[in-house]
Design a protein around this motif. Structure first.
Motif, PDB file in Angstrom:
ATOM      1  N   UNK A  15     -15.778  13.617 -51.597  1.00  0.00           N
ATOM      2  CA  UNK A  15     -16.025  12.430 -50.764  1.00  0.00           C
ATOM      3  C   UNK A  15     -14.773  11.569 -50.635  1.00  0.00           C
ATOM      4  N   UNK A  16     -13.920  11.574 -51.645  1.00  0.00           N
ATOM      5  CA  UNK A  16     -12.656  10.828 -51.556  1.00  0.00           C
ATOM      6  C   UNK A  16     -11.728  11.520 -50.555  1.00  0.00           C
ATOM      7  N   UNK A  17     -11.625  12.846 -50.637  1.00  0.00           N
ATOM      8  CA  UNK A  17     -10.772  13.582 -49.689  1.00  0.00           C
ATOM      9  C   UNK A  17     -11.268  13.418 -48.258  1.00  0.00           C
ATOM     10  N   UNK A  18     -12.584  13.449 -48.078  1.00  0.00           N
ATOM     11  CA  UNK A  18     -13.167  13.298 -46.754  1.00  0.00           C
ATOM     12  C   UNK A  18     -12.870  11.903 -46.195  1.00  0.00           C
ATOM     13  N   UNK A  19     -13.022  10.864 -47.011  1.00  0.00           N
ATOM     14  CA  UNK A  19     -12.708   9.506 -46.578  1.00  0.00           C
ATOM     15  C   UNK A  19     -11.220   9.382 -46.263  1.00  0.00           C
ATOM     16  N   UNK A  20     -10.379  10.013 -47.076  1.00  0.00           N
ATOM     17  CA  UNK A  20      -8.931   9.966 -46.841  1.00  0.00           C
ATOM     18  C   UNK A  20      -8.580  10.618 -45.506  1.00  0.00           C
ATOM     19  N   UNK A  21      -9.220  11.733 -45.193  1.00  0.00           N
ATOM     20  CA  UNK A  21      -8.954  12.407 -43.908  1.00  0.00           C
ATOM     21  C   UNK A  21      -9.314  11.498 -42.739  1.00  0.00           C
ATOM     22  N   UNK A  22     -10.468  10.872 -42.824  1.00  0.00           N
ATOM     23  CA  UNK A  22     -10.887   9.968 -41.767  1.00  0.00           C
ATOM     24  C   UNK A  22     -10.001   8.744 -41.652  1.00  0.00           C
ATOM     25  N   UNK A  23      -9.520   8.281 -42.791  1.00  0.00           N
ATOM     26  CA  UNK A  23      -8.646   7.111 -42.790  1.00  0.00           C
ATOM     27  C   UNK A  23      -7.279   7.444 -42.203  1.00  0.00           C
ATOM     28  N   UNK A  24      -6.774   8.625 -42.500  1.00  0.00           N
ATOM     29  CA  UNK A  24      -5.445   9.024 -42.013  1.00  0.00           C
ATOM     30  C   UNK A  24      -5.451   9.367 -40.523  1.00  0.00           C
ATOM     31  N   UNK A  25      -6.563   9.859 -40.021  1.00  0.00           N
ATOM     32  CA  UNK A  25      -6.641  10.337 -38.648  1.00  0.00           C
ATOM     33  C   UNK A  25      -6.008   9.433 -37.601  1.00  0.00           C
ATOM     34  N   UNK A  26      -6.360   8.149 -37.555  1.00  0.00           N
ATOM     35  CA  UNK A  26      -5.786   7.291 -36.512  1.00  0.00           C
ATOM     36  C   UNK A  26      -4.263   7.140 -36.587  1.00  0.00           C
ATOM     37  N   UNK A  27      -3.647   7.547 -37.666  1.00  0.00           N
ATOM     38  CA  UNK A  27      -2.188   7.455 -37.810  1.00  0.00           C
ATOM     39  C   UNK A  27      -1.474   8.740 -37.400  1.00  0.00           C
ATOM     40  N   UNK A  28      -2.216   9.739 -36.981  1.00  0.00           N
ATOM     41  CA  UNK A  28      -1.661  11.074 -36.751  1.00  0.00           C
ATOM     42  C   UNK A  28      -0.570  11.081 -35.680  1.00  0.00           C
ATOM     43  N   UNK A  29      -0.671  10.243 -34.687  1.00  0.00           N
ATOM     44  CA  UNK A  29       0.332  10.231 -33.612  1.00  0.00           C
ATOM     45  C   UNK A  29       1.586   9.448 -33.995  1.00  0.00           C
TER      46      UNK A  29
ATOM     47  N   UNK B 164       2.756   9.395 -37.365  1.00  0.00           N
ATOM     48  CA  UNK B 164       3.328   9.886 -38.613  1.00  0.00           C
ATOM     49  C   UNK B 164       3.288  11.410 -38.699  1.00  0.00           C
ATOM     50  N   UNK B 165       4.461  12.057 -38.677  1.00  0.00           N
ATOM     51  CA  UNK B 165       4.489  13.512 -38.850  1.00  0.00           C
ATOM     52  C   UNK B 165       3.955  13.945 -40.221  1.00  0.00           C
ATOM     53  N   UNK B 166       4.146  13.093 -41.234  1.00  0.00           N
ATOM     54  CA  UNK B 166       3.645  13.411 -42.578  1.00  0.00           C
ATOM     55  C   UNK B 166       2.119  13.476 -42.585  1.00  0.00           C
ATOM     56  N   UNK B 167       1.501  12.554 -41.878  1.00  0.00           N
ATOM     57  CA  UNK B 167       0.038  12.550 -41.795  1.00  0.00           C
ATOM     58  C   UNK B 167      -0.447  13.798 -41.060  1.00  0.00           C
ATOM     59  N   UNK B 168       0.172  14.125 -39.960  1.00  0.00           N
ATOM     60  CA  UNK B 168      -0.210  15.326 -39.214  1.00  0.00           C
ATOM     61  C   UNK B 168      -0.104  16.563 -40.105  1.00  0.00           C
ATOM     62  N   UNK B 169       1.007  16.686 -40.823  1.00  0.00           N
ATOM     63  CA  UNK B 169       1.204  17.841 -41.709  1.00  0.00           C
ATOM     64  C   UNK B 169       0.122  17.885 -42.797  1.00  0.00           C
ATOM     65  N   UNK B 170      -0.186  16.731 -43.392  1.00  0.00           N
ATOM     66  CA  UNK B 170      -1.203  16.692 -44.454  1.00  0.00           C
ATOM     67  C   UNK B 170      -2.577  17.085 -43.915  1.00  0.00           C
ATOM     68  N   UNK B 171      -2.929  16.579 -42.745  1.00  0.00           N
ATOM     69  CA  UNK B 171      -4.218  16.927 -42.154  1.00  0.00           C
ATOM     70  C   UNK B 171      -4.300  18.416 -41.819  1.00  0.00           C
ATOM     71  N   UNK B 172      -3.216  18.974 -41.303  1.00  0.00           N
ATOM     72  CA  UNK B 172      -3.202  20.410 -41.003  1.00  0.00           C
ATOM     73  C   UNK B 172      -3.324  21.233 -42.280  1.00  0.00           C
ATOM     74  N   UNK B 173      -2.603  20.798 -43.319  1.00  0.00           N
ATOM     75  CA  UNK B 173      -2.675  21.516 -44.601  1.00  0.00           C
ATOM     76  C   UNK B 173      -4.091  21.468 -45.175  1.00  0.00           C
ATOM     77  N   UNK B 174      -4.703  20.293 -45.163  1.00  0.00           N
ATOM     78  CA  UNK B 174      -6.062  20.163 -45.699  1.00  0.00           C
ATOM     79  C   UNK B 174      -7.068  20.933 -44.850  1.00  0.00           C
ATOM     80  N   UNK B 175      -6.859  20.957 -43.542  1.00  0.00           N
ATOM     81  CA  UNK B 175      -7.766  21.707 -42.671  1.00  0.00           C
ATOM     82  C   UNK B 175      -7.726  23.193 -43.012  1.00  0.00           C
ATOM     83  N   UNK B 176      -6.555  23.692 -43.332  1.00  0.00           N
ATOM     84  CA  UNK B 176      -6.415  25.119 -43.673  1.00  0.00           C
ATOM     85  C   UNK B 176      -6.904  25.444 -45.083  1.00  0.00           C
ATOM     86  N   UNK B 177      -6.674  24.519 -46.041  1.00  0.00           N
ATOM     87  CA  UNK B 177      -6.832  24.943 -47.434  1.00  0.00           C
ATOM     88  C   UNK B 177      -7.849  24.168 -48.272  1.00  0.00           C
TER      89      UNK B 177
END
Length: 186
Positions: free
Chosen positions: A132-146, A148-161
């Protein structure tokens, strides 16, 4: 005639309580809803007590303070909220994330100090043991994706793994091709 049966919350309404006492009541199940309601009231002057409550040893008090601060956000509470992202109890981490991230609950405040919170939230997304913490973190980071390249990379990594489908699903909304990614394009 005297009314003999009064609701517990009606009785609580008659009790004067200072802000510090209300913060302590956040850990008492039959008093916490009343305390949250009173602490959320405009002009309650609760911020100093809430800031102190963010350091309380009882995790329920920290959670309650995060819930209230989600609605009555104050910049002076930012360090305490960020500090609670590292708290051992997952409910504290989840609510601290929510208090930092949820724009809908705040009046006139949006994404406070985004530059200060992205790195710790990326760490929570990638390494927190609680789904639930990881899920909340993903939702919190989402609006910053455009922004922050770091956020985009983290979201892609978490989506895969990530090992939980709910976390992968939230990440998928915010990576290129995802519905939220497309809707939020600048």
């Amino acid at each position: 005639p005297i009314q003999m049966h009064r609701c517990r919350s009606d009785i609580l309404e008659l009790i004067p309580a200072d802000q510090a006492q209300l913060v302590e009541w956040l850990a008492v199940p039959h008093q916490s809803a009343y305390a949250i309601r009173k602490l959320k009231q405009p002009g309650s002057r609760a911020v100093p007590s809430l800031r102190h409550g963010l350091q309380h040893p009882e995790h329920l008090i920290r959670v309650g303070c995060c819930i209230v601060l989600d609605h009555v956000y104050d910049d002076s509470c930012l360090p305490g909220l960020i500090e609670n992202l590292n708290h051992p109890h997952p409910d504290v981490r989840t609510w601290a994330l929510h208090a930092l991230a949820c724009d809908r609950c705040k009046k006139g405040v949006y994404r406070p100090a985004e530059n200060l919170i992205l790195d710790p939230v990326v760490r929570l997304l990638l390494y927190d043991p609680e789904r639930k913490v990881r899920q909340m973190a993903a939702g919190m980071l989402g609006p910053s994706v455009h922004r922050s390249p770091e956020v985009l990379h983290a979201l892609q990594q978490a989506q895969r793994s990530d090992n939980h489908p709910a976390v992968r699903k939230v990440c998928s909304w915010w990576v290129p091709g995802g519905t939220c990614f497309v809707k939020s394009l600048p």
